[in-house]
Write a protein that holds these residues in place. Sequence first.
Motif, short mmCIF file in Angstrom:
data_model
loop_
_atom_site.label_atom_id
_atom_site.label_comp_id
_atom_site.label_asym_id
_atom_site.label_seq_id
_atom_site.Cartn_x
_atom_site.Cartn_y
_atom_site.Cartn_z
N GLU A 137 40.69 78.94 -46.52
CA GLU A 137 40.99 77.46 -46.56
C GLU A 137 41.30 76.98 -47.81
OE1 GLU A 137 42.05 75.59 -43.89
OE2 GLU A 137 41.47 77.47 -42.96
N LYS A 138 40.49 77.56 -48.81
CA LYS A 138 40.75 77.35 -50.21
C LYS A 138 42.25 77.88 -50.74
CE LYS A 138 35.79 77.12 -51.60
NZ LYS A 138 34.94 77.92 -52.13
N VAL A 139 42.27 79.44 -50.25
CA VAL A 139 43.75 79.98 -50.66
C VAL A 139 44.66 79.03 -50.02
CG1 VAL A 139 44.89 81.80 -50.12
CG2 VAL A 139 42.72 82.07 -50.26
N CYS A 140 44.73 78.31 -48.79
CA CYS A 140 45.76 77.58 -48.43
C CYS A 140 46.03 76.61 -49.13
CB CYS A 140 45.42 77.42 -46.86
SG CYS A 140 45.53 78.77 -45.88
N ASP A 141 44.82 75.76 -49.53
CA ASP A 141 44.83 74.53 -50.16
C ASP A 141 45.51 74.72 -51.66
OD1 ASP A 141 43.91 72.90 -48.35
OD2 ASP A 141 41.97 72.84 -48.89
N ARG A 142 45.42 75.94 -52.43
CA ARG A 142 45.82 76.16 -53.54
C ARG A 142 47.41 76.45 -53.08
NH1 ARG A 142 42.81 79.13 -57.81
NH2 ARG A 142 44.77 79.03 -58.86
N PHE A 143 47.87 77.13 -52.20
CA PHE A 143 49.15 77.37 -52.30
C PHE A 143 50.02 75.89 -51.80
CE2 PHE A 143 48.15 81.89 -52.37
CZ PHE A 143 48.98 82.29 -53.37
N ARG A 144 49.27 75.28 -50.71
CA ARG A 144 49.81 73.81 -50.56
C ARG A 144 50.18 73.00 -51.74
NH1 ARG A 144 45.52 73.66 -46.45
NH2 ARG A 144 46.54 74.53 -44.51
N GLY A 145 49.10 73.15 -52.63
CA GLY A 145 49.17 72.19 -53.65
C GLY A 145 50.18 72.79 -54.63
#
Length: 438
Positions: free
Chosen positions: A71-79
Motif C-alpha cells: 500500500e505504501k508503494v502504491c501511495d508513493r507512485f500515486r503521489g
Amino acid sequence: MIKVCKFGGTSMADGLTMRRVAEIVESDPARRFVVVSAPGKRFGGDTKITDLLYETYEDVAACRDTGPAFEKVCDRFRGIVRELGLPMDIEAVLQETRAAILREDTPDFCASRGEYLAGRIMAELLKVPFIDARDTIKFGADGRLDSERTYSLLAAALKGKRRAVVSGFYGEGKDGKVKTFSRGGSDVSGAIVARAAGADLYENWTDVSGFLACDPRIVENPAHIRALSYKELRELSYMGANVLHSESIFPVREADIPIRIKNTFRPEDEGTEIVPTSRYTFGGRVVTGIAGKKNFDVIYLDKSLMNAEIGFTYRVLSVLYKHGVSFEHIPTGIDTMSFVIDAVELKNGVLEEICREIEEAVHPDNLRVIRDIALIAVVGHGMTRSVGTSARLFAAIARAGVNVRMIDQGSSELNIIVGVDNENYERTLRAVYEEFFM
Ligand code: ADP
Ligand code: ASP
Ligand code: MG
C-alpha cells in the motif's frame, strides 16, 4: 555523440526530483538513453521502494496477499504521478502490478517492480518509449549475464529511437523468470545499456558530486576525486565505496567507454571521470581513495612446514567450496594462512562446521577464529611510485591507538588492506584519511 544516463534512487525519489531528471536529460540531445532506479529515500528515515517491495514479498509468502508495505508503494507512485500531473492511469497499472506480483510469486519479481514502475512513469514524462529490461537483459543458465543475447536484443530495441527509458536492476533468467542484480544493480544495467548503445559516455547521476576520497558518512567533507581508473574504481567500490556498483565496470571496460559520476542536485559540478586504466595519468597523489566494510570473520591457521605440504590450500578451499562459501582475501605467511570471509556467509552454525572440517582435512597446529573484523582498503596507482606508503599508513593507525589485526597487500600493487576490530572502524578510517589527505 551518444550518452547513456543512469539515475539513482534519490534522483527518482519524488515528482520534483523526477522533473529535475527530465530537465537534465532534455538539456542535452546526446542524452539518448535513460536507465532508472526505483524511487529511493526522500529524507533521512524514509524507506526505499525496493525495501518496501522486499517486505511486500514477505507478506505474499506469509499470507498469499500483498499487505501494508505494498500500500505504501502504491501511495508513493500515486503521489509521483499526481505531482507530475501525468495523464497516466496509474490505478490500472498498480492493479496489474499487484496481480503480477501474486502470479509470479518470487522475491526478484516483486523487487523489480520499483524500477519497472519508475521506468514507465519516466517514459511518460519524457514522452519517449519504455523498454522493459525483462525483454532485453538476459541471464544464462549459470545466472550470469548472457552478453551475446543481451547486447543484440538491446541494440535492436534501441535502434532508431531518438530517446528511450530502460528499467534498471533486473533482467530475465534462463527459466523465464525475472532476476535482479545484487543491491545497487541499476548501475550495472546502465553500463550494459551504454555498451549496447555503443555510447561515448556513461553518465551515472546520483546525490553526490562524484567519487570522494572517503565515505562522506564517516569523514566530514572528504576530498573530491577528479579522475579515477577502472581498476581503482573496482577496488574502491568492491571495498565499500558504494557510489557505483563494483560490477558496473565490466560491460563498459570491454568497449573503453568512460564513466562520469554526476550530481542530479548540482548538475553544474564537474563530477568524477572514470577512465580506462591504460589512459590513466599519474597526477602526483599517492593515495586515490580509501574505502572499507565491517563484519568479516577471519579463520586463521598455522602449521609448521605448511608451505611444503602439497595440496594444503586446496584441501582448505575444498571445505569452503563444499559449503558454497566465498572468501574475500587470503593473507599468507610461510607457516600461516588466514581466510577472510563475510560474516553473513558464516551464520547459523556454518562457521563451526567449516572449522571442524578444516581441522579434519589439514590437521593445523592451530586454528583460531577472529570475529567482527572491519577491512579498510587504501587504494591508488600512485602507491607503486612512492616509498614509505605503508609506513605512513601504519604510523597513522598506531597514533589512533588502534591495533591492526590483519594486513594484506594485494598483488595488484594497487591497494593495501588492513583489518581492525569493527569498533575501531570509523576511528581508523578518519586517521588514515587525515594522514593522506589533510
Ligand atoms: P544512487 O541511489 O544514486 O545509486 P547510492 O546511495 O547508491 O546512490 O550511492 C551514493 C552514496 O554513496 C552517497 O550518497 C554517499 O553517501 C555514498 N558513498 C559511500 N562512499 C562514497 C565515496 N567514496 N564517494 C562518494 N559517495 C560515497
Ligand atoms: N533499487 C535497487 C536497490 O535499491 C537497485 C538500485 O537502486 O540500483 O538496490
Ligand atoms: Mg546506487
